[in-house]
Write a protein that holds these residues in place. Structure first.
Motif, PDB file in Angstrom:
ATOM      1  N   LEU A 266       0.835  -1.195   0.000  1.00 40.89           N
ATOM      2  CA  LEU A 266       0.000   0.000   0.000  1.00 40.89           C
ATOM      3  C   LEU A 266       0.875   1.253   0.000  1.00 40.89           C
ATOM      4  O   LEU A 266       0.608   2.217  -0.729  1.00 40.89           O
ATOM      5  CB  LEU A 266      -0.911  -0.014   1.230  1.00 40.89           C
ATOM      6  N   ARG A 267       1.930   1.225   0.776  1.00 39.65           N
ATOM      7  CA  ARG A 267       2.806   2.396   0.874  1.00 39.65           C
ATOM      8  C   ARG A 267       3.449   2.720  -0.471  1.00 39.65           C
ATOM      9  O   ARG A 267       3.533   3.894  -0.873  1.00 39.65           O
ATOM     10  CB  ARG A 267       3.873   2.149   1.930  1.00 39.65           C
ATOM     11  N   ASN A 268       3.936   1.687  -1.179  1.00 40.73           N
ATOM     12  CA  ASN A 268       4.581   1.918  -2.466  1.00 40.73           C
ATOM     13  C   ASN A 268       3.601   2.487  -3.488  1.00 40.73           C
ATOM     14  O   ASN A 268       3.939   3.392  -4.255  1.00 40.73           O
ATOM     15  CB  ASN A 268       5.177   0.615  -3.007  1.00 40.73           C
ATOM     16  N   GLU A 269       2.385   1.941  -3.513  1.00 34.76           N
ATOM     17  CA  GLU A 269       1.399   2.451  -4.465  1.00 34.76           C
ATOM     18  C   GLU A 269       1.041   3.906  -4.162  1.00 34.76           C
ATOM     19  O   GLU A 269       0.913   4.736  -5.052  1.00 34.76           O
ATOM     20  CB  GLU A 269       0.144   1.577  -4.456  1.00 34.76           C
ATOM     21  N   LEU A 270       0.894   4.219  -2.887  1.00 35.19           N
ATOM     22  CA  LEU A 270       0.527   5.588  -2.513  1.00 35.19           C
ATOM     23  C   LEU A 270       1.656   6.578  -2.767  1.00 35.19           C
ATOM     24  O   LEU A 270       1.419   7.796  -2.771  1.00 35.19           O
ATOM     25  CB  LEU A 270       0.121   5.632  -1.038  1.00 35.19           C
ATOM     26  N   SER A 271       2.867   6.065  -3.014  1.00 35.80           N
ATOM     27  CA  SER A 271       3.982   6.967  -3.296  1.00 35.80           C
ATOM     28  C   SER A 271       3.744   7.784  -4.558  1.00 35.80           C
ATOM     29  O   SER A 271       4.304   8.873  -4.724  1.00 35.80           O
ATOM     30  CB  SER A 271       5.290   6.176  -3.433  1.00 35.80           C
ATOM     31  N   ALA A 272       2.897   7.262  -5.452  1.00 32.24           N
ATOM     32  CA  ALA A 272       2.584   8.010  -6.674  1.00 32.24           C
ATOM     33  C   ALA A 272       1.934   9.346  -6.360  1.00 32.24           C
ATOM     34  O   ALA A 272       2.085  10.320  -7.110  1.00 32.24           O
ATOM     35  CB  ALA A 272       1.661   7.179  -7.576  1.00 32.24           C
ATOM     36  N   LEU A 273       1.214   9.411  -5.249  1.00 34.79           N
ATOM     37  CA  LEU A 273       0.481  10.625  -4.899  1.00 34.79           C
ATOM     38  C   LEU A 273       1.403  11.744  -4.422  1.00 34.79           C
ATOM     39  O   LEU A 273       0.951  12.884  -4.268  1.00 34.79           O
ATOM     40  CB  LEU A 273      -0.562  10.305  -3.830  1.00 34.79           C
ATOM     41  N   ARG A 274       2.675  11.439  -4.206  1.00 32.39           N
ATOM     42  CA  ARG A 274       3.608  12.469  -3.780  1.00 32.39           C
ATOM     43  C   ARG A 274       4.261  13.182  -4.962  1.00 32.39           C
ATOM     44  O   ARG A 274       5.050  14.110  -4.777  1.00 32.39           O
ATOM     45  CB  ARG A 274       4.707  11.864  -2.889  1.00 32.39           C
ATOM     46  N   ARG A 275       3.963  12.755  -6.155  1.00 34.91           N
ATOM     47  CA  ARG A 275       4.606  13.305  -7.347  1.00 34.91           C
ATOM     48  C   ARG A 275       3.719  14.367  -8.001  1.00 34.91           C
ATOM     49  O   ARG A 275       2.599  14.097  -8.416  1.00 34.91           O
ATOM     50  CB  ARG A 275       4.922  12.187  -8.342  1.00 34.91           C
ATOM     51  N   GLY A 276       4.248  15.566  -8.112  1.00 34.32           N
ATOM     52  CA  GLY A 276       3.489  16.663  -8.703  1.00 34.32           C
ATOM     53  C   GLY A 276       3.101  16.410 -10.149  1.00 34.32           C
ATOM     54  O   GLY A 276       2.021  16.815 -10.589  1.00 34.32           O
ATOM     55  N   GLN A 277       3.974  15.724 -10.898  1.00 32.93           N
ATOM     56  CA  GLN A 277       3.669  15.454 -12.298  1.00 32.93           C
ATOM     57  C   GLN A 277       2.481  14.503 -12.455  1.00 32.93           C
ATOM     58  O   GLN A 277       1.757  14.579 -13.440  1.00 32.93           O
ATOM     59  CB  GLN A 277       4.898  14.880 -13.014  1.00 32.93           C
ATOM     60  N   VAL A 278       2.284  13.612 -11.500  1.00 33.75           N
ATOM     61  CA  VAL A 278       1.106  12.743 -11.526  1.00 33.75           C
ATOM     62  C   VAL A 278      -0.150  13.598 -11.413  1.00 33.75           C
ATOM     63  O   VAL A 278      -1.111  13.437 -12.187  1.00 33.75           O
ATOM     64  CB  VAL A 278       1.158  11.698 -10.397  1.00 33.75           C
ATOM     65  N   TRP A 279      -0.148  14.524 -10.469  1.00 35.43           N
ATOM     66  CA  TRP A 279      -1.328  15.370 -10.260  1.00 35.43           C
ATOM     67  C   TRP A 279      -1.588  16.290 -11.447  1.00 35.43           C
ATOM     68  O   TRP A 279      -2.741  16.526 -11.827  1.00 35.43           O
ATOM     69  CB  TRP A 279      -1.152  16.194  -8.981  1.00 35.43           C
ATOM     70  N   LEU A 280      -0.541  16.806 -12.061  1.00 31.95           N
ATOM     71  CA  LEU A 280      -0.730  17.664 -13.238  1.00 31.95           C
ATOM     72  C   LEU A 280      -1.312  16.883 -14.406  1.00 31.95           C
ATOM     73  O   LEU A 280      -2.189  17.377 -15.127  1.00 31.95           O
ATOM     74  CB  LEU A 280       0.602  18.305 -13.642  1.00 31.95           C
ATOM     75  N   THR A 281      -0.838  15.653 -14.594  1.00 39.59           N
ATOM     76  CA  THR A 281      -1.377  14.822 -15.672  1.00 39.59           C
ATOM     77  C   THR A 281      -2.844  14.508 -15.430  1.00 39.59           C
ATOM     78  O   THR A 281      -3.665  14.538 -16.355  1.00 39.59           O
ATOM     79  CB  THR A 281      -0.567  13.520 -15.801  1.00 39.59           C
ATOM     80  N   LEU A 282      -3.179  14.216 -14.181  1.00 37.42           N
ATOM     81  CA  LEU A 282      -4.578  13.958 -13.843  1.00 37.42           C
ATOM     82  C   LEU A 282      -5.432  15.206 -14.067  1.00 37.42           C
ATOM     83  O   LEU A 282      -6.575  15.115 -14.534  1.00 37.42           O
ATOM     84  CB  LEU A 282      -4.692  13.498 -12.395  1.00 37.42           C
ATOM     85  N   LEU A 283      -4.874  16.367 -13.765  1.00 41.50           N
ATOM     86  CA  LEU A 283      -5.616  17.611 -13.945  1.00 41.50           C
ATOM     87  C   LEU A 283      -5.886  17.886 -15.422  1.00 41.50           C
ATOM     88  O   LEU A 283      -6.941  18.429 -15.771  1.00 41.50           O
ATOM     89  CB  LEU A 283      -4.837  18.780 -13.320  1.00 41.50           C
ATOM     90  N   VAL A 284      -4.951  17.508 -16.273  1.00 48.56           N
ATOM     91  CA  VAL A 284      -5.189  17.626 -17.717  1.00 48.56           C
ATOM     92  C   VAL A 284      -6.447  16.854 -18.103  1.00 48.56           C
ATOM     93  O   VAL A 284      -7.305  17.344 -18.853  1.00 48.56           O
ATOM     94  CB  VAL A 284      -3.990  17.111 -18.532  1.00 48.56           C
ATOM     95  N   GLY A 285      -6.577  15.624 -17.570  1.00 47.45           N
ATOM     96  CA  GLY A 285      -7.753  14.812 -17.874  1.00 47.45           C
ATOM     97  C   GLY A 285      -9.029  15.407 -17.322  1.00 47.45           C
ATOM     98  O   GLY A 285     -10.057  15.453 -18.013  1.00 47.45           O
ATOM     99  N   VAL A 286      -8.992  15.889 -16.077  1.00 44.30           N
ATOM    100  CA  VAL A 286     -10.199  16.434 -15.448  1.00 44.30           C
ATOM    101  C   VAL A 286     -10.689  17.663 -16.193  1.00 44.30           C
ATOM    102  O   VAL A 286     -11.863  17.764 -16.571  1.00 44.30           O
ATOM    103  CB  VAL A 286      -9.933  16.791 -13.969  1.00 44.30           C
ATOM    104  N   VAL A 287      -9.793  18.612 -16.407  1.00 44.40           N
ATOM    105  CA  VAL A 287     -10.193  19.874 -17.032  1.00 44.40           C
ATOM    106  C   VAL A 287     -10.453  19.694 -18.522  1.00 44.40           C
ATOM    107  O   VAL A 287     -11.472  20.131 -19.054  1.00 44.40           O
ATOM    108  CB  VAL A 287      -9.107  20.947 -16.795  1.00 44.40           C
TER     109      VAL A 287
END
Length: 400
Positions: A206-227
């Motif tokens: 669980l800890r390793n998978e959640l490590s993705a959430l600490r990366r700003g580029q992950v959130w920016l890519t997700l924001l591209v999809g949302v918006v």
């Protein structure tokens, strides 16, 4: 390359094994696409069946989308140590049960709940399917492998959605969920037979998978999809009313219209997989700008029937072209946690779905007409392009 070392569990499989495995996963995508998009064509029928207005019935679509948003990170996180084949089978079982529960929903509130349940495994299934496909091919073919998994989603709009729309109009909208339940069972059988057995990923947690959430580029890519996708879904959510009230088509012609949209998705998905292998970020920039331009053109020309048909095809193609690039981008920016990041792509897209259905219903309720969501969508697509450009600039500066 770190991604491939972390996500690849075996050497590239033989072409025949890969083809049958991807085919099995694509059937699941076919069922998911059928239940997700057929609801839009049957929205007037659903509204009448549960005694609410069409904009209110659009919230049923939002409920499914919110289930995806919640389910993708939750289900992937709690199943981090599960072998990916087992996880894929379990997710498809939950999807099948959720759709069959919708058959028996007797009122609007119950239908909201059952659609939420059916949406829970959606993103997680596509996430693990993308990782499975990418792990079985060479690095230079990841975009194409992922696009072939997503091809089931696209083909659903050519075959599954028109069929479900016809069945729903002829026999009642509940038969949509019966049809999807049968597809779910077929998917589980095919996956059990054709996907090679895999061990749980070494070091998965669980800890390793959640490590993705600490990366700003992950959130920016997700924001591209949302918006970027918000307006895209605002348009398609109300396609039935737009095509009948604005373009002047009869309701009986809707299966052909949604089928044409599906053909566009198939073409766009095919092209999108190849341009993703050419340049992931370049393809995101190109397609986001294209979506914005096409939504403006759609709003301006939808009252002309032949243009309405052409633009439905183009909008379907433009949206599908973006998905392989976003999926591959998330794999690239989440080494060590590819399943969660890949699943979150579908959370993002379904947040866009929920946003689009809500905003589209809002501007229609305000009296702006059924073309207004397309103009709002064009603005959102431009904003999504801006987010993508920011992500690209941060790449050059070495930001994670």
């Amino acid at each position: 390359m770190a991604l491939l070392k972390s996500s690849r569990e075996t050497k590239p499989a033989s072409p025949n094994v890969v083809a049958w495995a991807i085919f099995s996963l694509a059937i699941g995508g076919f069922g998911i696409g059928t239940t997700e998009f057929a609801m839009m064509g049957l929205l007037p029928n659903v509204a009448e069946g549960v005694g609410v207005s069409v904009p209110t019935a659009g919230h049923v679509i939002s409920a499914y989308a919110l289930g995806v948003v919640v389910g993708a990170p939750l289900l992937v996180a709690i199943s981090a140590k599960m072998p990916r084949k087992t996880l894929a089978l379990s997710l498809m079982a939950l999807f099948t049960v959720g759709n069959l529960l919708s058959v028996f929903a007797q009122d609007y509130s119950t239908l909201l709940v059952t659609r939420f349940i059916a949406g829970l495994p959606h993103g997680a299934f596509f996430g693990v399917a993308a990782v499975l496909a990418a792990s079985m091919v060479a690095p230079t073919k990841r975009g194409r492998a992922i696009s072939m998994v997503m091809m089931g989603l696209s083909i659903a709009n050519v075959l599954g959605v028109p069929l479900a729309t016809f069945v729903g109009q002829a026999f009642g909208w509940r038969w949509l969920f019966v049809l999807v339940g049968v597809i779910g069972v077929i998917t589980m059988v095919c996956m059990a037979i054709f996907i090679p057995a895999q061990k749980a990923q070494v070091g998965a947690s669980l800890r390793n998978e959640l490590s993705a959430l600490r990366r700003g580029q992950v959130w920016l890519t997700l924001l591209v999809g949302v918006v970027g996708f918000g307006g895209f879904f605002a348009v398609y959510t109300y396609v039935a009313n737009t095509m009948t009230d604005v373009a002047g088509f009869s309701a009986s012609f809707l299966p052909i219209i949604v089928g044409l949209y599906g053909v566009g998705m198939v073409v766009g998905n095919y092209v999108g997989g190849r341009i993703a292998d050419w340049s992931v970020m370049g393809s995101i920039y190109l397609v986001m700008g294209f979506i914005a331009a096409m939504l403006v053109l759609y709003a301006a020309t939808v009252h002309i029937q032949w243009m309405a048909l052409l633009m439905i095809f183009v909008i379907g193609a433009s949206g599908a072209m973006l998905i392989p690039s976003l999926q591959t981008r998330l794999l690239d920016v989440s080494p060590g946690a590819p399943t969660l990041a890949s699943s979150l792509n579908h959370s993002a897209l379904n947040m866009a779905n929920a946003l689009g259905a809500f905003v589209g219903g809002l501007v229609i309720t305000w009296g702006w007409g059924f073309t207004a969501p397309a103009m709002v969508g064009a603005v959102l697509a431009v904003l999504g392009l801006g987010v993508a450009l920011l992500s690209g600039l941060l790449d050059k500066s070495g930001s994670k």
